[in-house]
Design a protein around this motif. Structure first.
Motif, PDB file in Angstrom:
ATOM      1  N   LEU A 256      66.664 101.675   9.750  1.00 20.49           N
ATOM      2  CA  LEU A 256      67.065 103.305  10.316  1.00 20.49           C
ATOM      3  C   LEU A 256      66.217 103.930   9.369  1.00 20.49           C
ATOM      4  O   LEU A 256      65.385 104.011   9.211  1.00 20.49           O
ATOM      5  N   ARG A 257      66.086 104.269   7.855  1.00 23.05           N
ATOM      6  CA  ARG A 257      64.844 104.558   7.474  1.00 23.05           C
ATOM      7  C   ARG A 257      63.519 104.162   6.838  1.00 23.05           C
ATOM      8  O   ARG A 257      62.927 104.996   7.070  1.00 23.05           O
ATOM      9  N   GLU A 258      63.350 102.577   7.378  1.00 28.17           N
ATOM     10  CA  GLU A 258      62.219 101.972   7.522  1.00 28.17           C
ATOM     11  C   GLU A 258      61.585 102.441   8.803  1.00 28.17           C
ATOM     12  O   GLU A 258      60.065 102.491   8.595  1.00 28.17           O
ATOM     13  N   LEU A 259      62.743 102.377   9.639  1.00 25.96           N
ATOM     14  CA  LEU A 259      62.072 102.639  11.026  1.00 25.96           C
ATOM     15  C   LEU A 259      61.100 104.545  11.112  1.00 25.96           C
ATOM     16  O   LEU A 259      60.667 104.586  11.420  1.00 25.96           O
ATOM     17  N   ILE A 260      62.286 105.307  10.315  1.00 24.75           N
ATOM     18  CA  ILE A 260      62.252 107.068  10.727  1.00 24.75           C
ATOM     19  C   ILE A 260      60.253 106.826   9.314  1.00 24.75           C
ATOM     20  O   ILE A 260      59.441 107.043   9.467  1.00 24.75           O
TER      21      ILE A 260
ATOM     22  N   SER B 184      56.008 108.941  11.966  1.00 22.29           N
ATOM     23  CA  SER B 184      55.602 109.851  11.851  1.00 22.29           C
ATOM     24  C   SER B 184      56.461 111.511  11.548  1.00 22.29           C
ATOM     25  O   SER B 184      55.870 112.686  11.340  1.00 22.29           O
ATOM     26  N   GLN B 185      58.002 110.960  10.938  1.00 26.65           N
ATOM     27  CA  GLN B 185      58.515 112.684  11.252  1.00 26.65           C
ATOM     28  C   GLN B 185      58.795 111.972   9.683  1.00 26.65           C
ATOM     29  O   GLN B 185      58.189 110.999   8.906  1.00 26.65           O
ATOM     30  N   PRO B 186      59.653 112.898   9.491  1.00 25.88           N
ATOM     31  CA  PRO B 186      59.699 112.815   7.826  1.00 25.88           C
ATOM     32  C   PRO B 186      60.718 112.332   7.205  1.00 25.88           C
ATOM     33  O   PRO B 186      61.349 112.115   7.943  1.00 25.88           O
ATOM     34  N   ASN B 187      60.537 111.974   6.221  1.00 22.76           N
ATOM     35  CA  ASN B 187      61.771 111.072   5.706  1.00 22.76           C
ATOM     36  C   ASN B 187      62.886 111.533   5.520  1.00 22.76           C
ATOM     37  O   ASN B 187      64.353 111.042   5.644  1.00 22.76           O
ATOM     38  N   GLU B 188      62.280 112.649   5.679  1.00 17.77           N
ATOM     39  CA  GLU B 188      63.940 113.727   5.753  1.00 17.77           C
ATOM     40  C   GLU B 188      65.378 113.737   7.021  1.00 17.77           C
ATOM     41  O   GLU B 188      66.278 114.217   7.355  1.00 17.77           O
TER      42      GLU B 188
ATOM     43  N   LEU C 155      62.960 106.699  18.028  1.00 19.28           N
ATOM     44  CA  LEU C 155      62.112 105.753  17.386  1.00 19.28           C
ATOM     45  C   LEU C 155      63.089 104.744  17.879  1.00 19.28           C
ATOM     46  O   LEU C 155      63.748 104.212  17.898  1.00 19.28           O
ATOM     47  N   ARG C 156      61.893 103.611  17.883  1.00 20.65           N
ATOM     48  CA  ARG C 156      61.815 102.639  18.866  1.00 20.65           C
ATOM     49  C   ARG C 156      61.356 101.484  17.927  1.00 20.65           C
ATOM     50  O   ARG C 156      60.215 101.242  17.863  1.00 20.65           O
TER      51      ARG C 156
ATOM     52  N   SER D 208      54.409  95.406  22.518  1.00 23.98           N
ATOM     53  CA  SER D 208      55.698  95.244  22.149  1.00 23.98           C
ATOM     54  C   SER D 208      55.722  95.613  20.705  1.00 23.98           C
ATOM     55  O   SER D 208      55.808  94.488  19.786  1.00 23.98           O
ATOM     56  N   VAL D 209      55.568  96.559  19.473  1.00 23.82           N
ATOM     57  CA  VAL D 209      55.270  97.380  18.356  1.00 23.82           C
ATOM     58  C   VAL D 209      56.304  98.690  18.412  1.00 23.82           C
ATOM     59  O   VAL D 209      56.852  98.690  19.202  1.00 23.82           O
ATOM     60  N   ALA D 210      55.969  98.514  17.474  1.00 20.00           N
ATOM     61  CA  ALA D 210      56.881  99.551  17.153  1.00 20.00           C
ATOM     62  C   ALA D 210      56.994 101.000  18.154  1.00 20.00           C
ATOM     63  O   ALA D 210      55.826 101.509  17.964  1.00 20.00           O
ATOM     64  N   ALA D 211      57.768 102.003  18.916  1.00 16.97           N
ATOM     65  CA  ALA D 211      57.428 103.390  19.221  1.00 16.97           C
ATOM     66  C   ALA D 211      57.638 104.640  18.852  1.00 16.97           C
ATOM     67  O   ALA D 211      59.103 104.397  18.347  1.00 16.97           O
ATOM     68  N   GLU D 212      57.070 105.357  18.934  1.00 17.58           N
ATOM     69  CA  GLU D 212      57.696 106.318  18.616  1.00 17.58           C
ATOM     70  C   GLU D 212      57.469 107.797  20.273  1.00 17.58           C
ATOM     71  O   GLU D 212      56.369 108.060  20.970  1.00 17.58           O
ATOM     72  N   SER D 213      58.650 107.796  21.271  1.00 14.47           N
ATOM     73  CA  SER D 213      59.144 108.543  22.160  1.00 14.47           C
ATOM     74  C   SER D 213      59.312 109.992  22.169  1.00 14.47           C
ATOM     75  O   SER D 213      60.385 110.455  21.145  1.00 14.47           O
TER      76      SER D 213
END
Length: 178
Positions: free
Chosen positions: A47-51, A55-59, A104-105, A112-117
Motif C-alpha cells: 500500500l505504501r508503494e502504491l501511494i 501523485s498523492q503525498p506519502n502521508e 489508486l489501483r 494494464s498499468v497502475a492508475a489513479e482515479s
C-alpha cells in the motif's frame, strides 16, 4: 453512501454479465466474468508503494483497501474464442471528503498499468469513477440495485475525450453461500 460503505457492500464473490460495444472495431461483445472482491489486510508495504508511485503525498490517509481478482470469458476473441482473460489488482481509496476522493489501483481498468482515479458519489449512492490513462479516459458508474445485485456502466474515450471508443453495461450478482 461513502467509500467505506461502498467497499463493504462490494466485498464478496460476483458473477458478471457484460455487454460491450466497441465503436472503434464496430463490434459487439458479451463477457461472462467471475469477480472476487476482498478486504486487503496482507501487506502495508504494498500500500505504501502504491501511494509512493502516485501523485498523492506519502502521508495520505487511506481507508478500506481491497483487492480484486477476475476471470473473464468473451465471445469475441479474434485469435482464440476459448481464451480466458484474468487478472488481479489492489485498490486503495484515499478520501478527500465524505463524497469524493482518489482511488489508486495497482492495475487499471482500461490499460494494464497502475492508475489513479477520481471518485465521487451521487446523492442516490451511485459511484462515479474517472481515470485518465496515456491512451484513453475511462468513466465508470456502479450502483447497487439490491444487497446482492449491482450494475456497472463504462465509457472509454480517446485521451483527448473527444471520441467514444467503447461503451459497456454489466449486471453483477453476488454468489450466496448456503
Amino acid at each position: 453512501m461513502d467509500i467505506e460503505q461502498f467497499v463493504a457492500q462490494s466485498i464478496g464473490e460476483w458473477r458478471s454479465m457484460r455487454s460491450g460495444h466497441s465503436l472503434a472495431f464496430q463490434q459487439f461483445e458479451d463477457v461472462l466474468s467471475e469477480i472476487s472482491i476482498k478486504e486487503f489486510i496482507d501487506d502495508t508495504n504494498q500500500l505504501r508503494e502504491l501511494i509512493k508511485a502516485s501523485s498523492q503525498p506519502n502521508e495520505s490517509h487511506y481507508i478500506s483497501p481491497f483487492s480484486m481478482e477476475w476471470c473473464a470469458e468473451s465471445d469475441w476473441e479474434p485469435d482464440d474464442p476459448s481464451e480466458v482473460s484474468s487478472g488481479s489488482c489492489i485498490i486503495l481509496p484515499i478520501p478527500k471528503d465524505e463524497q469524493s476522493g482518489k482511488l489508486l489501483r495497482s492495475v487499471g481498468y482500461a490499460e494494464s498499468v497502475a492508475a489513479e482515479s477520481e471518485y465521487r458519489f451521487l446523492d442516490d449512492g451511485t459511484f462515479i469513477l474517472k481515470t485518465h490513462y496515456d491512451q484513453s479516459i475511462a468513466e465508470e458508474r456502479i450502483w447497487f440495485v439490491s444487497d446482492h445485485v449491482r450494475c456497472r456502466s463504462s465509457v472509454l474515450k480517446t485521451s483527448e475525450g473527444s471520441g467514444i471508443l467503447q461503451a459497456s453495461f454489466a449486471s453483477e450478482v453476488r454468489k450466496i453461500s448456503v
